[in-house]
Design an enzyme around this catalytic site. Structure first.
Site, PDB file in Angstrom:
ATOM      1  CB  ILE A 150      -0.971  -0.025   1.206  1.00 13.50           C
ATOM      2  CG1 ILE A 150      -1.911  -1.227   1.082  1.00 13.50           C
ATOM      3  CG2 ILE A 150      -1.775   1.269   1.286  1.00 13.50           C
ATOM      4  CD1 ILE A 150      -2.757  -1.513   2.304  1.00 13.50           C
ATOM      5  CG  ASP A 169       9.532  -0.847   5.263  1.00 12.89           C
ATOM      6  OD1 ASP A 169      10.116  -1.736   5.927  1.00 12.89           O
ATOM      7  OD2 ASP A 169       8.479  -1.053   4.630  1.00 12.89           O
ATOM      8  NE  ARG A 230      -5.679  -4.114  11.143  1.00 12.14           N
ATOM      9  CZ  ARG A 230      -6.258  -4.003   9.938  1.00 12.14           C
ATOM     10  NH1 ARG A 230      -6.474  -2.827   9.401  1.00 12.14           N
ATOM     11  NH2 ARG A 230      -6.655  -5.061   9.281  1.00 12.14           N
ATOM     12  CD  GLU A 259     -11.443  -0.341  13.453  1.00 13.19           C
ATOM     13  OE1 GLU A 259     -12.002  -1.201  12.728  1.00 13.19           O
ATOM     14  OE2 GLU A 259     -10.400   0.233  13.130  1.00 13.19           O
ATOM     15  CG  HIS A 278     -11.632  -0.596   9.190  1.00 18.81           C
ATOM     16  ND1 HIS A 278     -11.099  -1.349  10.205  1.00 18.81           N
ATOM     17  CD2 HIS A 278     -10.919  -0.952   8.094  1.00 18.81           C
ATOM     18  CE1 HIS A 278     -10.116  -2.120   9.748  1.00 18.81           C
ATOM     19  NE2 HIS A 278     -10.004  -1.891   8.456  1.00 18.81           N
ATOM     20  N   GLY A 280     -11.141   1.694   4.267  1.00 13.02           N
ATOM     21  CA  GLY A 280     -10.020   1.541   3.333  1.00 13.02           C
ATOM     22  C   GLY A 280     -10.233   0.487   2.264  1.00 13.02           C
TER      23      GLY A 280
HETATM   24  N1  LIG Z   1      -7.928   0.542   6.299  1.00 10.69           N
HETATM   25  C1  LIG Z   1      -8.121  -0.588   5.660  1.00 10.69           C
HETATM   26  O1  LIG Z   1      -9.254  -0.941   5.362  1.00 10.69           O
HETATM   27  C2  LIG Z   1      -6.957  -1.417   5.260  1.00 10.69           C
HETATM   28  C3  LIG Z   1      -5.845  -1.485   6.051  1.00 10.69           C
HETATM   29  N2  LIG Z   1      -4.793  -2.282   5.684  1.00 10.69           N
HETATM   30  C4  LIG Z   1      -3.614  -2.288   6.549  1.00 10.69           C
HETATM   31  O2  LIG Z   1      -2.567  -1.564   5.917  1.00 10.69           O
HETATM   32  C5  LIG Z   1      -1.317  -2.003   6.425  1.00 10.69           C
HETATM   33  C6  LIG Z   1      -0.305  -2.184   5.302  1.00 10.69           C
HETATM   34  O3  LIG Z   1      -0.739  -3.190   4.404  1.00 10.69           O
HETATM   35  P1  LIG Z   1       0.167  -3.669   3.171  1.00 10.69           P
HETATM   36  O4  LIG Z   1       0.841  -2.529   2.537  1.00 10.69           O
HETATM   37  O5  LIG Z   1      -0.686  -4.548   2.356  1.00 10.69           O
HETATM   38  O6  LIG Z   1       1.227  -4.560   3.956  1.00 10.69           O
HETATM   39  P2  LIG Z   1       2.721  -4.927   3.491  1.00 10.69           P
HETATM   40  O7  LIG Z   1       3.090  -6.098   4.304  1.00 10.69           O
HETATM   41  O8  LIG Z   1       2.798  -5.012   2.014  1.00 10.69           O
HETATM   42  O9  LIG Z   1       3.560  -3.662   3.970  1.00 10.69           O
HETATM   43  C7  LIG Z   1       3.845  -3.390   5.300  1.00 10.69           C
HETATM   44  C8  LIG Z   1       5.224  -2.748   5.348  1.00 10.69           C
HETATM   45  O10 LIG Z   1       5.469  -2.333   6.676  1.00 10.69           O
HETATM   46  C9  LIG Z   1       6.825  -2.553   6.944  1.00 10.69           C
HETATM   47  N3  LIG Z   1       7.030  -2.590   8.388  1.00 10.69           N
HETATM   48  C10 LIG Z   1       6.802  -3.612   9.258  1.00 10.69           C
HETATM   49  N4  LIG Z   1       7.124  -3.232  10.508  1.00 10.69           N
HETATM   50  C11 LIG Z   1       7.567  -1.948  10.419  1.00 10.69           C
HETATM   51  C12 LIG Z   1       8.037  -1.014  11.365  1.00 10.69           C
HETATM   52  N5  LIG Z   1       8.136  -1.335  12.660  1.00 10.69           N
HETATM   53  N6  LIG Z   1       8.378   0.207  10.929  1.00 10.69           N
HETATM   54  C13 LIG Z   1       8.287   0.532   9.623  1.00 10.69           C
HETATM   55  N7  LIG Z   1       7.872  -0.315   8.667  1.00 10.69           N
HETATM   56  C14 LIG Z   1       7.502  -1.541   9.069  1.00 10.69           C
HETATM   57  C15 LIG Z   1       7.145  -3.854   6.255  1.00 10.69           C
HETATM   58  O11 LIG Z   1       8.518  -3.963   5.990  1.00 10.69           O
HETATM   59  C16 LIG Z   1       6.345  -3.703   4.973  1.00 10.69           C
HETATM   60  O12 LIG Z   1       7.130  -3.176   3.931  1.00 10.69           O
HETATM   61  C17 LIG Z   1      -1.633  -3.264   7.232  1.00 10.69           C
HETATM   62  O13 LIG Z   1      -1.675  -2.918   8.584  1.00 10.69           O
HETATM   63  C18 LIG Z   1      -3.010  -3.649   6.779  1.00 10.69           C
HETATM   64  O14 LIG Z   1      -3.696  -4.381   7.741  1.00 10.69           O
HETATM   65  C19 LIG Z   1      -4.811  -3.001   4.535  1.00 10.69           C
HETATM   66  C20 LIG Z   1      -5.890  -2.962   3.711  1.00 10.69           C
HETATM   67  C21 LIG Z   1      -7.073  -2.193   4.026  1.00 10.69           C
HETATM   68  O1  LIG Z   2      -7.612  -5.755   4.804  1.00 13.86           O
HETATM   69  C1  LIG Z   2      -7.420  -5.117   5.842  1.00 13.86           C
HETATM   70  O2  LIG Z   2      -6.398  -5.201   6.537  1.00 13.86           O
HETATM   71  C2  LIG Z   2      -8.469  -4.209   6.291  1.00 13.86           C
HETATM   72  O3  LIG Z   2      -8.261  -3.502   7.246  1.00 13.86           O
HETATM   73  C3  LIG Z   2      -9.783  -4.228   5.638  1.00 13.86           C
HETATM   74  O4  LIG Z   2     -10.757  -4.492   6.612  1.00 13.86           O
HETATM   75  P1  LIG Z   2     -12.229  -4.918   6.217  1.00 13.86           P
HETATM   76  O5  LIG Z   2     -12.129  -6.182   5.418  1.00 13.86           O
HETATM   77  O6  LIG Z   2     -12.809  -3.823   5.384  1.00 13.86           O
HETATM   78  O7  LIG Z   2     -12.958  -5.133   7.487  1.00 13.86           O
END
Ligand SMILES: NC(=O)C1=CN([C@@H]2O[C@H](COP(=O)(O)OP(=O)(O)OC[C@H]3O[C@@H](n4cnc5c(N)ncnc54)[C@H](O)[C@@H]3O)[C@@H](O)[C@H]2O)C=CC1
Ligand SMILES: O=C(O)C(=O)COP(=O)(O)O
Length: 526
Positions: A150, A169, A230, A259, A278, A280
Site C-alpha cells: 500500500i 521501513d 491499523r 472498533e 474503516h 479503506g
Molecule cells: N484501512 C483498511 O481498510 C486497510 C488497512 N490495511 C492495513 O494496511 C497495512 C499495510 O498493508 P500492506 O501494505 O498490504 O502490507 P505490506 O506487508 O505489504 O507492507 C507493510 C510494510 O510495513 C513494513 N514494516 C513492518 N514493521 C515496520 C516497522 N516497525 N516500521 C516501519 N515499517 C515496518 C514492512 O517492511 C512492509 O514493507 C496493514 O496494517 C493492513 O492491515 C490493509 C488494507 C485495508
Molecule cells: O484488509 C485489511 O487489513 C483491512 O483492514 C480491511 O478491513 P475490512 O475487510 O474492510 O474489514
C-alpha cells in the site's frame, strides 16, 4: 458436505465459490459467546475485520481446518492459537491494496482542502468560502511509514502529484525505496521534515503507539497524519490533545484502537480531523477481489489442496508453492519412509537438498519432511501448519544442509533420521514426468518408485536369498509387485526393496529376519 461460516459481510462472488464445495451460512454481527456456541459445527470460517477470532473461539472450533480473512490484516485472529491447532490462516495480501492506498490519498486531499466540513456546510445552506482555505500537496514532503504494497502505491501516486517522498521501513533496501522514488530515512528525520505522514505498517508490538505524545512533539506544528493502516498505532488521546493544543496540523483516521469507535475526544474536533469507519478496503472492486481470493483458498483447503496465501505456513507463498509442490510430495514420502525405518523416537532429522534443489527454498521441504516423519505418530493431526511446532514439542532437532555438487539426478533430497534405535537414511528424486523415485536407502543405491506398502531388508548379497524371501512371502499369500536389490559391492551388504499389494500381515517380519543372510527387515506404509 463441508460447512463454512461467513461471519462478516463479504461479496457474493465469494459465497458462490464456497457453495461449490460446502454449505455456506452467513451470520454477521454474532457476539463472541454466540460464535463460540456454533463454531464447532464448521470446517471453515470466513471473516473480515469485524470478527475477533480469539483462542477460545479457535478451541471451540473442533472441526476447523481454515480461517480465511477476506482482506490483509490478520491482527484480529489469534494466529499462534490457530497454528497450534493445525488450522490454516489465509488472507488476501493484494486484493485491497489499491483501495486502501486510494483511501489514504483521498484522506490526504480531503484533509488539505477541508472537503468533509465544506461539504457539510454547503448542505446546511451556507456559502462560506473563507473558512475552508486549504493547502496544496504539490512540493510538500510526504513521509511514508511502511513501504510495502500500500505504501508503495501511495508513493507512486504522490510522486505524480509533485510531492517529495521520504520513507521509513527497516525491512526494505535503499535501492527498492529509490526505485519507487523515495528517500529512505530514519523515523525521527521523517517526523521532523514531513508535512504529511501516512502510516502503512502492520500493528505489532513495535508499532503499537508509535505515534504518541513524544513522537508527536517531534513533528511540524502544521504536519497532518493519515492512518489507514491499523488502530492502536496512534495513541488516540495523545493525538486529540496535540490537535487541540495546535501542536499538530491535523489527522485523518480510518482505523481506531477499538472498533466501532466509541466515546472519543476525536469526535469533538473540528475540520482538522477527519474520521471514516474503516473504509479503506470498502470498494466494490476490492471486495470482489478479496472475496474471490479467500473463498478459492478455503475451497482448495477443504478439497485437500494447499492454500496460496497462508500466513502461518512459513515460506509457502504461491510462487514457491507452484515450483516446489512435486518436491514437497517427495519430501513427505521420504519423511514417512525414514520415520518408519528409524522406528522408535527420532531425535534428529537432517534434511539435505542436493544438486539443483540446493538453490531452492528449504523451509517448505523441511516442513513437508517433518509432516511425513510425524505422520506415523500423529496421522491427519499433523499438517503443514503445525508440523514445525509438533516436531519442536517432541524434541526433534532439524538440520538443513545443501550440497549442489551431488549430480546423480537433477535435484534430489536426502533425509537422515537418528533416533533411539539408530540412524537411517533415504534419498529420492523426481524422474521423467516428476515421478517420485527412491534412489538410495541406508547408503545403498536403488531406483524404485515408492508404493503404498513396502518391505525393506538389509542382507548379505549371496545366491538364493531372493528366492527364499519370495517363497516365504508367497507361503503367507503376500503378493510381490516389484523387487529390487541395491548393493555397493558384489557379495557385500545389500538392501532389498519390495513393493507388495497389501499390508504385511503381523508376525511375518520376524520370519523374514530368520532367513539366513537377512539381518534386518522393515515394513512401511507410505
Ligand atoms: N484501512 C483498511 O481498510 C486497510 C488497512 N490495511 C492495513 O494496511 C497495512 C499495510 O498493508 P500492506 O501494505 O498490504 O502490507 P505490506 O506487508 O505489504 O507492507 C507493510 C510494510 O510495513 C513494513 N514494516 C513492518 N514493521 C515496520 C516497522 N516497525 N516500521 C516501519 N515499517 C515496518 C514492512 O517492511 C512492509 O514493507 C496493514 O496494517 C493492513 O492491515 C490493509 C488494507 C485495508
Ligand atoms: O484488509 C485489511 O487489513 C483491512 O483492514 C480491511 O478491513 P475490512 O475487510 O474492510 O474489514
Amino acid at each position: 458436505m463441508s460447512k463454512v461460516l461467513v461471519s462478516d459481510t463479504i461479496d457474493q462472488a465469494g459465497i458462490d465459490i464456497l457453495s461449490q464445495v460446502a454449505t455456506v451460512d452467513v451470520k454477521t454481527g454474532l457476539k463472541p459467546a454466540e460464535l463460540i456456541e456454533i463454531i464447532g459445527d464448521y470446517d471453515a470460517l470466513m471473516i473480515r475485520s469485524g470478527t475477533r477470532v480469539t483462542q477460545e473461539i479457535i478451541e471451540a472450533g473442533t472441526q476447523l481446518k481454515i480461517i480465511g480473512r477476506a482482506g490483509v490484516g490478520v491482527d484480529n485472529v489469534d494466529v499462534p492459537a490457530a497454528t497450534r491447532r493445525g488450522i490454516v490462516v489465509v488472507n488476501s495480501p493484494e486484493g485491497n491494496t489499491i483501495a486502501a492506498a486510494e483511501h489514504a490519498l483521498a484522506m490526504m486531499l480531503a484533509l488539505s482542502r477541508h472537503i468533509p466540513d465544506a461539504n457539510a456546510s454547503v448542505k446546511r445552506g451556507a456559502w462560506d468560502r473563507n473558512s475552508f482555505v486549504g493547502a496544496e500537496v504539490y512540493k510538500k514532503t510526504l513521509g511514508i511509514v511502511g513501504l510495502g504494497k500500500i505504501g508503495s502505491h501511495v508513493a507512486s501516486v504522490a510522486k505524480a502529484m509533485g510531492m517529495k517522498l521520504l520513507a521509513y521501513d527497516p525491512f526494505i533496501s535503499t535501492e527498492r525505496a529509490e526505485q519507487i522514488g523515495c528517500q529512505l530515512v530514519e523515523l525521527d528525520l521523517l517526523f521532523q521534515q514531513a508535512d504529511y505522514i501516512t502510516l502503512h505498517i502492520p500493528k505489532t508490538s513495535e508499532t503499537t503507539h508509535l505515534i504518541n505524545a513524544v513522537t508527536l512533539g517531534k513533528m511540524k506544528p502544521t504536519a497532518r497524519i493519515i492512518n489507514c493502516a491499523r488502530g492502536g498505532i496512534i495513541e488516540e488521546t495523545a493525538l486529540a490533545a496535540a490537535v487541540k493544543a495546535g501542536k499538530i496540523g491535523g489527522a485523518a483516521l480510518d482505523v481506531f484502537e477499538s472498533e466501532p469507535l466509541g466515546e472519543s475526544d476525536l469526535r469533538s474536533l473540528g475540520k482538522e480531523v477527519i474520521l471514516t469507519p474503516h473504509l479503506g478496503a470498502s470498494t466494490t472492486e476490492a471486495q470482489v477481489n478479496v472475496a474471490i481470493d479467500v473463498a478459492e483458498q478455503i475451497r482448495d483447503v477443504l478439497l485437500g489442496l494447499p492454500a496460496r496465501s497462508a500466513v502461518n505456513i512459513p515460506g509457502l507463498g504461491p510462487d514457491v508453492l507452484e515450483e516446489l509442490k512435486p518436491y514437497m510430495q517427495l519430501a513427505e514420502t521420504l519423511g514417512k519412509l525414514v520415520g518408519q525405518l528409524a522406528g522408535g523416537r527420532v531425535e534428529l532429522l537432517n534434511v539435505r537438498l542436493q544438486g539443483e534443489l540446493a538453490t531452492n527454498k528449504s523451509q517448505p521441504l523441511v516442513i513437508a519432511s517433518l509432516k511425513g516423519l510425524l505422520h506415523q505418530a500423529l496421522r491427519e493431526r499433523v499438517n503443514y501448519v503445525n508440523a514445525n511446532i509438533e516436531a519442536k514439542e517432541r524434541g526433534i532437532r532439524v538440520i538443513e544442509t545443501r550440497d549442489a555438487s551431488v549430480r546423480d539426478y537433477a535435484g534430489s533430497l536426502h533425509l537422515e533420521a537418528t533416533g533411539t534405535l539408530g540412524t537411517h537414511s533415504v534419498t529420492g528424486a523426481l524422474l521423467g514426468d516428476k515421478e517420485i523415485h527412491l534412489t538410495d536407502v541406508d547408503g545403498f543405491p536403488i531406483n524404485v518408485p515408492p508404493s503404498k506398502y513396502m518391505v525393506f531388508t538389509l542382507h548379505r548379497d549371496m545366491p538364493g536369498i531372493i528366492g527364499k524371501l519370495g517363497s516365504l512371502l508367497g507361503s503367507f499369500n503376500v503378493n510381490i509387485a516389484s523387487m529390487q536389490v541395491g548393493r555397493k559391492i558384489v557379495r557385500g551388504d545389500a538392501v532389498m526393496a519390495l513393493s507388495i499389494d497389501d499390508p504385511l500381515p503381523d508376525g511375518i517380519l520376524e520370519e523374514i529376519v530368520k532367513v539366513p543372510g537377512i539381518r534386518d527387515a522393515y515394513t512401511v506404509t507410505l
